[in-house]
Design a protein around this motif. Structure first.
Motif, PDB file in Angstrom:
ATOM      1  N   PRO A 174      55.756  -1.058  57.176  1.00 63.01           N
ATOM      2  CA  PRO A 174      56.528  -0.455  58.275  1.00 63.01           C
ATOM      3  C   PRO A 174      56.388  -1.281  59.549  1.00 63.01           C
ATOM      4  O   PRO A 174      55.349  -1.890  59.794  1.00 63.01           O
ATOM      5  CB  PRO A 174      55.883   0.926  58.451  1.00 63.01           C
ATOM      6  N   SER A 175      57.438  -1.283  60.362  1.00 64.26           N
ATOM      7  CA  SER A 175      57.381  -1.999  61.633  1.00 64.26           C
ATOM      8  C   SER A 175      56.750  -1.142  62.727  1.00 64.26           C
ATOM      9  O   SER A 175      56.205  -1.670  63.688  1.00 64.26           O
ATOM     10  CB  SER A 175      58.775  -2.476  62.060  1.00 64.26           C
ATOM     11  N   ALA A 176      56.805   0.200  62.567  1.00 62.51           N
ATOM     12  CA  ALA A 176      56.194   1.094  63.555  1.00 62.51           C
ATOM     13  C   ALA A 176      56.032   2.481  62.952  1.00 62.51           C
ATOM     14  O   ALA A 176      56.853   2.917  62.145  1.00 62.51           O
ATOM     15  CB  ALA A 176      57.050   1.173  64.812  1.00 62.51           C
ATOM     16  N   THR A 177      54.970   3.157  63.368  1.00 66.41           N
ATOM     17  CA  THR A 177      54.731   4.549  62.994  1.00 66.41           C
ATOM     18  C   THR A 177      54.326   5.309  64.244  1.00 66.41           C
ATOM     19  O   THR A 177      53.456   4.839  64.993  1.00 66.41           O
ATOM     20  CB  THR A 177      53.599   4.660  61.946  1.00 66.41           C
ATOM     21  N   TYR A 178      54.956   6.453  64.471  1.00 70.14           N
ATOM     22  CA  TYR A 178      54.616   7.324  65.594  1.00 70.14           C
ATOM     23  C   TYR A 178      54.370   8.712  65.023  1.00 70.14           C
ATOM     24  O   TYR A 178      55.302   9.429  64.674  1.00 70.14           O
ATOM     25  CB  TYR A 178      55.748   7.357  66.628  1.00 70.14           C
ATOM     26  N   ASP A 179      53.079   9.060  64.891  1.00 69.37           N
ATOM     27  CA  ASP A 179      52.717  10.344  64.287  1.00 69.37           C
ATOM     28  C   ASP A 179      51.554  10.949  65.056  1.00 69.37           C
ATOM     29  O   ASP A 179      50.429  10.472  64.919  1.00 69.37           O
ATOM     30  CB  ASP A 179      52.351  10.132  62.815  1.00 69.37           C
ATOM     31  N   PRO A 180      51.732  11.974  65.873  1.00 63.37           N
ATOM     32  CA  PRO A 180      52.990  12.689  66.035  1.00 63.37           C
ATOM     33  C   PRO A 180      54.007  11.862  66.827  1.00 63.37           C
ATOM     34  O   PRO A 180      53.598  10.943  67.504  1.00 63.37           O
ATOM     35  CB  PRO A 180      52.595  13.953  66.783  1.00 63.37           C
ATOM     36  N   PRO A 181      55.246  12.178  66.697  1.00 62.71           N
ATOM     37  CA  PRO A 181      55.906  13.348  66.132  1.00 62.71           C
ATOM     38  C   PRO A 181      56.301  13.216  64.661  1.00 62.71           C
ATOM     39  O   PRO A 181      56.948  14.107  64.130  1.00 62.71           O
ATOM     40  CB  PRO A 181      57.152  13.489  67.000  1.00 62.71           C
ATOM     41  N   GLY A 182      55.940  12.120  63.984  1.00 59.05           N
ATOM     42  CA  GLY A 182      56.283  11.979  62.566  1.00 59.05           C
ATOM     43  C   GLY A 182      57.467  11.061  62.330  1.00 59.05           C
ATOM     44  O   GLY A 182      58.418  11.422  61.650  1.00 59.05           O
ATOM     45  N   LEU A 183      57.400   9.859  62.886  1.00 59.62           N
ATOM     46  CA  LEU A 183      58.472   8.880  62.748  1.00 59.62           C
ATOM     47  C   LEU A 183      57.910   7.609  62.117  1.00 59.62           C
ATOM     48  O   LEU A 183      56.859   7.113  62.528  1.00 59.62           O
ATOM     49  CB  LEU A 183      59.069   8.528  64.115  1.00 59.62           C
ATOM     50  N   LEU A 184      58.623   7.082  61.141  1.00 57.34           N
ATOM     51  CA  LEU A 184      58.216   5.866  60.439  1.00 57.34           C
ATOM     52  C   LEU A 184      59.414   4.930  60.406  1.00 57.34           C
ATOM     53  O   LEU A 184      60.512   5.335  60.012  1.00 57.34           O
ATOM     54  CB  LEU A 184      57.788   6.228  59.009  1.00 57.34           C
ATOM     55  N   PHE A 185      59.227   3.680  60.829  1.00 55.51           N
ATOM     56  CA  PHE A 185      60.322   2.718  60.922  1.00 55.51           C
ATOM     57  C   PHE A 185      60.077   1.500  60.044  1.00 55.51           C
ATOM     58  O   PHE A 185      58.958   0.999  59.961  1.00 55.51           O
ATOM     59  CB  PHE A 185      60.488   2.227  62.368  1.00 55.51           C
ATOM     60  N   PHE A 186      61.149   1.012  59.437  1.00 51.78           N
ATOM     61  CA  PHE A 186      61.170  -0.276  58.751  1.00 51.78           C
ATOM     62  C   PHE A 186      62.309  -1.080  59.362  1.00 51.78           C
ATOM     63  O   PHE A 186      63.369  -0.534  59.667  1.00 51.78           O
ATOM     64  CB  PHE A 186      61.424  -0.110  57.250  1.00 51.78           C
ATOM     65  N   ASP A 187      62.104  -2.390  59.516  1.00 51.41           N
ATOM     66  CA  ASP A 187      63.144  -3.278  60.020  1.00 51.41           C
ATOM     67  C   ASP A 187      63.882  -3.877  58.830  1.00 51.41           C
ATOM     68  O   ASP A 187      63.294  -4.575  58.010  1.00 51.41           O
ATOM     69  CB  ASP A 187      62.521  -4.380  60.869  1.00 51.41           C
ATOM     70  N   LEU A 188      65.176  -3.589  58.732  1.00 60.34           N
ATOM     71  CA  LEU A 188      66.022  -4.136  57.669  1.00 60.34           C
ATOM     72  C   LEU A 188      66.986  -5.143  58.301  1.00 60.34           C
ATOM     73  O   LEU A 188      68.132  -4.822  58.604  1.00 60.34           O
ATOM     74  CB  LEU A 188      66.792  -3.020  56.959  1.00 60.34           C
ATOM     75  N   ASP A 189      66.486  -6.344  58.539  1.00 60.14           N
ATOM     76  CA  ASP A 189      67.277  -7.413  59.151  1.00 60.14           C
ATOM     77  C   ASP A 189      67.968  -6.964  60.432  1.00 60.14           C
ATOM     78  O   ASP A 189      69.168  -7.162  60.613  1.00 60.14           O
ATOM     79  CB  ASP A 189      68.297  -7.971  58.158  1.00 60.14           C
ATOM     80  N   GLY A 190      67.209  -6.315  61.315  1.00 58.95           N
ATOM     81  CA  GLY A 190      67.741  -5.908  62.611  1.00 58.95           C
ATOM     82  C   GLY A 190      68.271  -4.490  62.664  1.00 58.95           C
ATOM     83  O   GLY A 190      68.597  -4.008  63.744  1.00 58.95           O
TER      84      GLY A 190
END
Length: 124
Positions: free
Chosen positions: A28-44
């Protein structure tokens, strides 16, 4: 306009992180927990996994659908059917002319459907 982000429902963020790390082959490119958000970078383009997001159908381009299905099946990923051609691109309207679009669908760790897509050159 350009696509910035796609959200996908994830009931269990840790389970979804493990699944999508294997599926995408990246952390993952970033995790914010709380509030429970997980991000992956898919070519921008950001893929956001979150509990309150609705389920959506993601289509991910792969270079070799047969190899990718084999790799994921070896990890225990369940597919709803074998890779198959769904469309032949005669012109460049929706894909490169002279290719067939092959799809295979899997179920992720959160019961969402994800499609794999290969644009395969047609033998003349």
């Amino acid at each position: 306009m350009a696509l910035v982000q796609v959200a996908q429902r994830a009931g269990d963020l840790e389970r979804a992180a493990r699944f999508y790390t294997q599926l995408l082959g990246k952390e993952p490119s970033a995790t914010y927990d709380p509030p429970g958000l997980l991000f992956f970078d898919l070519d921008g383009v950001r893929l956001l996994l979150e509990e309150r997001a609705p389920s959506s159908l993601l289509y991910l381009r792969v270079d070799d659908i047969d190899a990718e299905v084999a790799r994921l099946e070896a990890l225990g990923v369940e597919f709803t059917g074998a890779p198959h051609a769904i469309f032949r691109h005669e012109d460049d309207t929706l894909g490169p002319a002279g290719t067939e679009e092959w799809h295979a669908f899997l179920t992720d760790s959160e019961a969402n459907t994800v499609g794999l897509v290969e644009l395969r050159r047609v033998e003349s």
